[in-house]
Write an enzyme that holds these catalytic residues in place. Structure first.
Site, PDB file in Angstrom:
ATOM      1  N   CYS A   1      -4.187  -5.781  -3.229  1.00  0.00           N
ATOM      2  CA  CYS A   1      -3.118  -6.742  -2.900  1.00  0.00           C
ATOM      3  C   CYS A   1      -3.241  -8.079  -3.617  1.00  0.00           C
ATOM      4  O   CYS A   1      -2.338  -8.470  -4.350  1.00  0.00           O
ATOM      5  CB  CYS A   1      -3.106  -7.031  -1.408  1.00  0.00           C
ATOM      6  SG  CYS A   1      -2.971  -5.568  -0.419  1.00  0.00           S
TER       7      CYS A   1
ATOM      8  N   ASP B   1       0.808  -1.243   0.000  1.00  0.00           N
ATOM      9  CA  ASP B   1       0.000   0.000   0.000  1.00  0.00           C
ATOM     10  C   ASP B   1       0.833   1.281   0.000  1.00  0.00           C
ATOM     11  O   ASP B   1       0.305   2.350   0.298  1.00  0.00           O
ATOM     12  CB  ASP B   1      -0.928   0.075   1.238  1.00  0.00           C
ATOM     13  CG  ASP B   1      -2.119  -0.865   1.156  1.00  0.00           C
ATOM     14  OD1 ASP B   1      -2.079  -1.791   0.329  1.00  0.00           O
ATOM     15  OD2 ASP B   1      -3.075  -0.678   1.915  1.00  0.00           O
TER      16      ASP B   1
ATOM     17  N   HIS C   1       1.022  -1.044   5.391  1.00  0.00           N
ATOM     18  CA  HIS C   1      -0.407  -1.340   5.498  1.00  0.00           C
ATOM     19  C   HIS C   1      -0.868  -0.991   6.908  1.00  0.00           C
ATOM     20  O   HIS C   1      -0.119  -1.179   7.856  1.00  0.00           O
ATOM     21  CB  HIS C   1      -0.625  -2.834   5.211  1.00  0.00           C
ATOM     22  CG  HIS C   1      -2.019  -3.190   4.828  1.00  0.00           C
ATOM     23  ND1 HIS C   1      -3.065  -3.140   5.715  1.00  0.00           N
ATOM     24  CD2 HIS C   1      -2.546  -3.598   3.645  1.00  0.00           C
ATOM     25  CE1 HIS C   1      -4.182  -3.511   5.089  1.00  0.00           C
ATOM     26  NE2 HIS C   1      -3.890  -3.794   3.830  1.00  0.00           N
TER      27      HIS C   1
ATOM     28  N   ASP D   1       3.003  -2.837  -3.978  1.00  0.00           N
ATOM     29  CA  ASP D   1       2.055  -3.686  -4.726  1.00  0.00           C
ATOM     30  C   ASP D   1       0.987  -2.874  -5.464  1.00  0.00           C
ATOM     31  O   ASP D   1       0.392  -3.349  -6.421  1.00  0.00           O
ATOM     32  CB  ASP D   1       1.438  -4.764  -3.821  1.00  0.00           C
ATOM     33  CG  ASP D   1       0.703  -4.203  -2.613  1.00  0.00           C
ATOM     34  OD1 ASP D   1       0.778  -2.979  -2.364  1.00  0.00           O
ATOM     35  OD2 ASP D   1       0.042  -4.983  -1.914  1.00  0.00           O
ATOM     36  N   HIS D   2       0.729  -1.648  -5.000  1.00  0.00           N
ATOM     37  CA  HIS D   2      -0.198  -0.726  -5.674  1.00  0.00           C
ATOM     38  C   HIS D   2      -0.132   0.595  -4.944  1.00  0.00           C
ATOM     39  O   HIS D   2       0.638   0.745  -3.997  1.00  0.00           O
ATOM     40  CB  HIS D   2      -1.627  -1.283  -5.709  1.00  0.00           C
ATOM     41  CG  HIS D   2      -2.119  -1.726  -4.376  1.00  0.00           C
ATOM     42  ND1 HIS D   2      -2.425  -0.840  -3.375  1.00  0.00           N
ATOM     43  CD2 HIS D   2      -2.297  -2.964  -3.862  1.00  0.00           C
ATOM     44  CE1 HIS D   2      -2.786  -1.525  -2.309  1.00  0.00           C
ATOM     45  NE2 HIS D   2      -2.711  -2.814  -2.562  1.00  0.00           N
TER      46      HIS D   2
ATOM     47  N   HIS E   1      -0.950 -13.540   1.237  1.00  0.00           N
ATOM     48  CA  HIS E   1      -2.284 -13.095   0.789  1.00  0.00           C
ATOM     49  C   HIS E   1      -2.723 -13.722  -0.538  1.00  0.00           C
ATOM     50  O   HIS E   1      -3.409 -13.082  -1.347  1.00  0.00           O
ATOM     51  CB  HIS E   1      -2.340 -11.557   0.692  1.00  0.00           C
ATOM     52  CG  HIS E   1      -3.719 -11.008   0.985  1.00  0.00           C
ATOM     53  ND1 HIS E   1      -4.039  -9.686   0.865  1.00  0.00           N
ATOM     54  CD2 HIS E   1      -4.857 -11.630   1.372  1.00  0.00           C
ATOM     55  CE1 HIS E   1      -5.314  -9.498   1.172  1.00  0.00           C
ATOM     56  NE2 HIS E   1      -5.829 -10.661   1.479  1.00  0.00           N
TER      57      HIS E   1
END
Ligand SMILES: *[C@@H]1O[C@H](CO)[C@@H](O)[C@H](O)[C@H]1NC(C)=O
Ligand SMILES: *[C@@H]1O[C@H](CO)[C@@H](O)[C@H](O)[C@H]1NC(C)=O
Ligand SMILES: *[C@@H]1O[C@H](CO)[C@@H](O)[C@H](O)[C@H]1NC(C)=O
Length: 590
Positions: free
Chosen positions: A83, A44, A298, A350-351, A144
């Site tokens: 995620c 994140d 996160h 991841d983003h 995840h």
């Protein structure tokens, strides 16, 4: 004195040595031997949170230094803005909908360790290929991607079934429920559903018991007992759900074994760091792949005492500065072991950052810089444009910036080729080998088009028109911001992919990111002479892309994401899952 002498001689001899060889041997040598691969992935983290991407108030000296010694990508794009799908794409080199890891419904990530969805066993991760190429492969941190399919320890989706020799970390993801001091993220809704079920089954049990007693309907006592058992199960689940999510989801595993249930959050950071360094030390004599998948940044932003209150951006800034310190510790270990020149290090997120995550006025999600939108938004740049840094001294140029469009999916073919492997030939691989671009032997990225999906819904497409340098982006669907113009979906916590919460655009909204990176002013037929040509070209690319898609089982279907008691990883006897196997493990002074 002795030191001065030796360094004096070294300073004389080294250039001599290089002259004798006529060319620096390093390049030749390193490209022919298999490098170690160290992949560092933040969770994140926004592109605007890092010093070398323009942040001047959060201190990230170690990540900045990594960029100084290597190549910094400014247009590094995640395949999905959440995620589970983004990481599935990263691990497989394929758009997540090819593996069934992106959602048709609103459940766009894996919700439980006890769900049945996950990265399908027939997908081949880069770790699996590197393992076959003789690499020692380790995953430390967040997974995840699911755990089980049919029983509580078949581990069909587990990292060890996907090419990792070693796993230490969370099979799930960090959530607020993991901290007893935080307001729960998942608990409330789950609890009210359990309570409803308890009431319903309780009512059925009572009715059937009465029917049996009065002889109105013929129900066997066995059925009544069975129903009563279910009522009891639901009641106890409801009752114990006060703090239960922590036991179901916030767990740590070492390989196939649950080591902490629930995880002891005070020691998680130092254990993850210690495990990472120890993995490097254990494997220094062979080729290794280390995927350090941070729980930072996160929420709930687990941060140790040492970093609390140290940044100028509250807990979020503290957490990022701690992560940067961890990056530094890992890089130090690589250098200490003399592996710096034979190790490819990669850093990414991841983003994009989570805009809606606020507490009062305080921002707890990330910052996406000049880019519009954030986490969960697939089309807007802020959800998918992330930091991307590569370092491999002697092979990749230092202090270099590349603006070409690249994807997190590119890591797949890149590391597979470096390891001497070949990518699977029986499926579409969407990633492209980055080495020629990173080394500067080609000027342009191989990606002409990138498709930006929200779940399985195509929201936008990017076209890199190589001759002109334009980066066209056409948005077919955009989320409805609430309140209007707010730049995010503050009323929901996440922007949706379809339905009431989105707007369809026909003709699509068009931007040229090379001129308007913030996607501030859509182009029209009047302002952009190429408008029709560009839209037509992108339309044809979509048709062609769609022809490569085949239906696969949906991993995030309602059934698959549901919590199933019989799939719950548990280190006691279900439902009494509790253990702390790190108890004797003294905390290292890291
Ligand atoms: C740096 O990051 C913080 C926290 O995410 C953000 O509030 C701030 O605006 C950023 N600064 C710049 C210059 O981007
Ligand atoms: C590592 O590579 C750099 C850059 O090519 C070079 O200057 C340095 O001498 C190398 N170090 C070792 C230990 O080979
Ligand atoms: C994996 O199995 C599913 C279900 O049988 C199939 O649809 C899919 O194409 C397979 N994937 C690969 C990469 O072989």
């Amino acid at each position: 004195m002795i030191w001065q002498l030796t360094s004096y001689w070294r300073s004389l001899i080294t250039p001599l040595f290089f002259c004798l060889l006529l060319q620096p041997p390093q390049t030749q040598l390193a490209t022919t031997t298999k490098p170690n691969i160290v992949l560092l992935m933040a969770d994140d983290l926004g592109i605007g949170d890092i010093g070398c991407y323009g942040n001047d108030t959060i201190r990230t000296p170690n990540i900045d230094h990594l960029a100084k010694e290597g190549v910094k990508l400014t247009q590094h794009i995640a395949a999905a803005p959440l995620c589970t799908p983004s990481r599935a794409a990263f691990l497989t080199g394929r758009y997540p909908l090819r593996s069934g890891m992106d959602a048709i419904n609103n459940y766009r990530v894996i919700f439980w360790n006890g769900g049945s969805g996950g990265l399908p066993p027939n997908e081949t991760t880069f770790a699996k290929i590197l393992q076959q190429q003789g690499y020692s492969t380790g995953l430390i941190g967040k997974w995840h991607q699911g755990v089980n399919c049919e029983s509580c320890n078949d581990h069909c989706h587990h990292p060890l079934n996907h090419g990792f020799d070693y796993f230490y970390g969370m099979p799930f993801t960090l959530i607020s429920d993991c901290l007893t001091t935080e307001p729960p993220e998942m608990d409330r809704e789950f609890r009210s559903k359990l309570w409803l079920c308890t009431q319903m089954i309780g009512l059925v049990t009572l009715t059937s018991a009465l029917a049996r007693l009065t002889g109105l309907i013929s129900v066997s006592w066995k059925t009544v007992t069975c129903l009563a058992g279910f009522s009891l199960l639901f009641f106890t689940s409801w009752f114990s759900s006060y703090g239960f999510i922590r036991y179901w989801n916030c767990i740590m595993m070492r390989n196939h074994e649950v080591t902490e249930q629930p995880m002891v959050t005070e020691r998680t950071t130092s254990l993850i760091l210690r495990e990472s360094i120890s993995f490097i030390e254990r494997n220094k004599h062979k080729s290794f792949l280390l995927f350090l998948s941070f729980l930072h940044a996160h929420t709930p932003l687990l941060t140790t005492e040492k970093f609390l209150g140290k940044s100028s951006h509250g807990l979020y800034g503290d957490n990022i500065e701690e992560m940067d310190w961890m990056v530094g510790q890992v890089l130090d270990a690589i250098e200490r072991e003399g592996l710096k020149n034979i190790t490819l290090v990669y850093f990414a997120s991841d983003h994009g950052g989570w805009l809606e995550r606020q507490e009062g006025k305080r921002q707890l999600g990330g910052w996406n810089g000049i880019y519009r939108g954030g986490k969960a938004m697939a089309g807007w740049e802020g959800g998918i444009r992330v930091p991307g840094i590569f370092r491999w001294p002697g092979v990749l140029p230092a202090d270099t910036v590349i603006d070409e469009p690249t994807s997190l999916m590119d890591i797949y073919p890149t590391v597979v080729h470096l390891a001497g492997g070949v990518v699977p030939q029986d499926r579409v691989i969407d990633g492209r080998d980055l080495m020629p671009l990173l080394q500067g032997t080609v000027q342009h990225s191989e990606h002409e088009f990138l498709f930006h999906y929200c779940g399985v819904h195509l929201h936008a497409v990017r076209w890199h028109q190589k001759e002109s340098g334009a980066i066209w982006k056409a948005h077919y669907v955009t989320p409805v911001f609430r309140p209007p113009g707010a730049g995010a979906c503050y009323d929901r916590g996440f922007c949706p992919c379809f339905g009431e919460g989105v707007t369809h655009h026909d003709p699509p909204l068009l931007f040229d990111l090379s001129r308007d990176p913030s996607e501030a002013k859509p182009l029209t037929g009047n302002t952009e002479p190429l408008f029709d040509i560009v839209i037509k070209k992108i339309g044809r690319a979509i048709e062609e892309h769609r022809r490569t898609l085949t239906p696969v089982p949906e991993q995030l279907s309602f059934y698959n994401i549901m919590w199933k008691p019989w799939l719950q990883p548990c280190c006691g006897t279900f439902p009494f899952c509790w253990c702390d196997k790190e108890g004797d493990n003294k905390l290292a002074d890291l």
